[in-house]
Design a protein around this motif. Sequence first.
Motif, short mmCIF file in Angstrom:
data_model
loop_
_atom_site.label_atom_id
_atom_site.label_comp_id
_atom_site.label_asym_id
_atom_site.label_seq_id
_atom_site.Cartn_x
_atom_site.Cartn_y
_atom_site.Cartn_z
N SER A 69 0.85 -1.19 0.00
CA SER A 69 0.00 0.00 0.00
C SER A 69 0.88 1.24 0.00
O SER A 69 2.11 1.15 0.19
CB SER A 69 -0.91 0.01 1.24
OG SER A 69 -0.13 0.12 2.42
N PHE A 70 0.27 2.40 -0.19
CA PHE A 70 1.05 3.64 -0.20
C PHE A 70 1.63 3.91 1.18
O PHE A 70 2.76 4.39 1.30
CB PHE A 70 0.17 4.81 -0.65
CG PHE A 70 0.93 6.11 -0.77
CD1 PHE A 70 1.86 6.29 -1.78
CD2 PHE A 70 0.72 7.14 0.14
CE1 PHE A 70 2.58 7.48 -1.90
CE2 PHE A 70 1.42 8.34 0.03
CZ PHE A 70 2.34 8.50 -1.00
N SER A 71 0.87 3.61 2.23
CA SER A 71 1.39 3.80 3.59
C SER A 71 2.58 2.88 3.84
O SER A 71 3.54 3.25 4.52
CB SER A 71 0.29 3.55 4.62
OG SER A 71 -0.21 2.23 4.52
N ASP A 72 2.53 1.67 3.29
CA ASP A 72 3.64 0.73 3.40
C ASP A 72 4.86 1.27 2.65
O ASP A 72 6.01 1.13 3.11
CB ASP A 72 3.24 -0.63 2.84
CG ASP A 72 4.21 -1.74 3.23
OD1 ASP A 72 4.99 -1.53 4.17
OD2 ASP A 72 4.17 -2.81 2.60
N TYR A 73 4.62 1.91 1.51
CA TYR A 73 5.70 2.53 0.75
C TYR A 73 6.36 3.65 1.56
O TYR A 73 7.60 3.74 1.62
CB TYR A 73 5.13 3.07 -0.57
CG TYR A 73 6.01 4.08 -1.26
CD1 TYR A 73 7.22 3.71 -1.85
CD2 TYR A 73 5.63 5.42 -1.34
CE1 TYR A 73 8.03 4.64 -2.49
CE2 TYR A 73 6.42 6.35 -1.97
CZ TYR A 73 7.63 5.97 -2.54
OH TYR A 73 8.42 6.89 -3.17
N LEU A 74 5.56 4.50 2.21
CA LEU A 74 6.10 5.60 3.01
C LEU A 74 6.90 5.05 4.19
O LEU A 74 7.97 5.56 4.53
CB LEU A 74 4.97 6.49 3.51
CG LEU A 74 4.21 7.28 2.44
CD1 LEU A 74 3.10 8.11 3.09
CD2 LEU A 74 5.16 8.19 1.66
N PHE A 75 6.36 4.00 4.84
CA PHE A 75 7.07 3.37 5.96
C PHE A 75 8.39 2.78 5.47
O PHE A 75 9.42 2.88 6.15
CB PHE A 75 6.19 2.29 6.58
CG PHE A 75 6.79 1.63 7.79
CD1 PHE A 75 7.33 2.38 8.82
CD2 PHE A 75 6.84 0.24 7.89
CE1 PHE A 75 7.89 1.77 9.94
CE2 PHE A 75 7.39 -0.38 8.99
CZ PHE A 75 7.91 0.39 10.03
N SER A 76 8.36 2.19 4.28
CA SER A 76 9.58 1.60 3.71
C SER A 76 10.61 2.67 3.39
O SER A 76 11.83 2.42 3.49
CB SER A 76 9.25 0.80 2.45
OG SER A 76 8.43 -0.32 2.75
N LEU A 77 10.16 3.85 3.00
CA LEU A 77 11.10 4.94 2.73
C LEU A 77 11.91 5.29 3.98
O LEU A 77 13.09 5.60 3.90
CB LEU A 77 10.35 6.19 2.25
CG LEU A 77 9.94 6.24 0.77
CD1 LEU A 77 9.15 7.50 0.49
CD2 LEU A 77 11.17 6.17 -0.15
N VAL A 78 11.25 5.20 5.13
CA VAL A 78 11.93 5.50 6.38
C VAL A 78 12.85 4.35 6.78
O VAL A 78 14.03 4.55 7.07
CB VAL A 78 10.92 5.79 7.52
CG1 VAL A 78 11.65 6.00 8.84
CG2 VAL A 78 10.07 7.00 7.18
N VAL A 79 12.30 3.14 6.78
CA VAL A 79 13.03 1.98 7.30
C VAL A 79 14.05 1.42 6.32
O VAL A 79 15.14 1.01 6.71
CB VAL A 79 12.03 0.87 7.70
CG1 VAL A 79 12.76 -0.39 8.15
CG2 VAL A 79 11.12 1.37 8.81
N MET A 80 13.71 1.41 5.03
CA MET A 80 14.57 0.78 4.03
C MET A 80 15.42 1.76 3.23
O MET A 80 16.35 1.35 2.54
CB MET A 80 13.71 -0.04 3.06
CG MET A 80 12.85 -1.11 3.72
SD MET A 80 13.81 -2.39 4.54
CE MET A 80 14.55 -3.21 3.12
N ALA A 81 15.08 3.05 3.31
CA ALA A 81 15.83 4.05 2.55
C ALA A 81 16.59 5.00 3.46
O ALA A 81 17.81 5.14 3.35
CB ALA A 81 14.90 4.83 1.62
#
Length: 308
Positions: free
Chosen positions: A157-169
């Motif tokens: 989901s888009f929220s998962d994408y935003l969370f991934s930007l923090v955790v994975m990027a």
Amino acid sequence: MNDSGSKGISYTAGFFMAICFTIAGTFLASMLAVSIWPLLTGRGMSSFAEDMLNPAYSGSAKIIQSIMAVVGFLLPAFTTAAMLNRYPARLMGFTPAQGTVKQLGLVIGIMLLGLAVSGSLGYLSHQLPLPASWTNYFTTLETKYNQQVAGIIGLNSFSDYLFSLVVMAFLPALCEEALFRGVFQNFLSRSTRNPWLAIIVVSLIFSVVHLSGFGFLSRLFLGIVLGAIYHYTGRLWLAVLAHFINNAIALTALYYYKTSGKDLTAALNETEGSYWGLLAIPAIVILFILLQKARPEQPKQQSDLLDF
């Protein structure tokens, strides 16, 4: 060099201390992961390796990745810097985010062009006439790594994408730059008085620890670019920003693939490309020359700490 906050420990000793602390931090992070994983998922450690590849546990996997980054990289970096200096953040280059707009623009430009070069180096790696045993080994490494990445990032989901930007990027960019540039490169540069030797050696280590045969040249180049940004600006936050840009663009591309219905593992395993990106190297050199000239004057006390 007049380091006003120095505690009298040499940078050579600090470099090897950082290696020891990183090994200890990685072991501690692994122990924490073993303890926390069952609490997060209700699953035993016997299936840990398999579960880490399962998108159903991507949220828990992201938490584990965060622990590994903070405890394995960031904590050892600050611990070592604190043992050498009363102002560890300043020693590492975490100066206030002031700099110049010109510096910021040049760093962004360098990274965008660097992505083109990195892509071509990745393509080149797949074209090299390697022994069959090497090719098979590298392929196995790459497949396992890509399966793990696909399982961890999820991007459902888009929220998962935003969370991934923090955790994975962002988080890996912050933690890796703190250790590899803020400590390893910084201390080796100060101890040898040879900044480019430090950049090359640390970039080699940076690429090796990512355990990717076909990605070795790309990550080596990325390490050199990040090291040069840190060297010419003296500001670690600019190297963190550059690293984040690299990670965020890759993550955004994967999110686009996922929303387009494409399998993430297949997207990660793609080997298509060209050599055209190598033409960006002269432009990157020019931007680095401009970046060197754009470095603002530092107050005397701060410039002593950044003079490497």
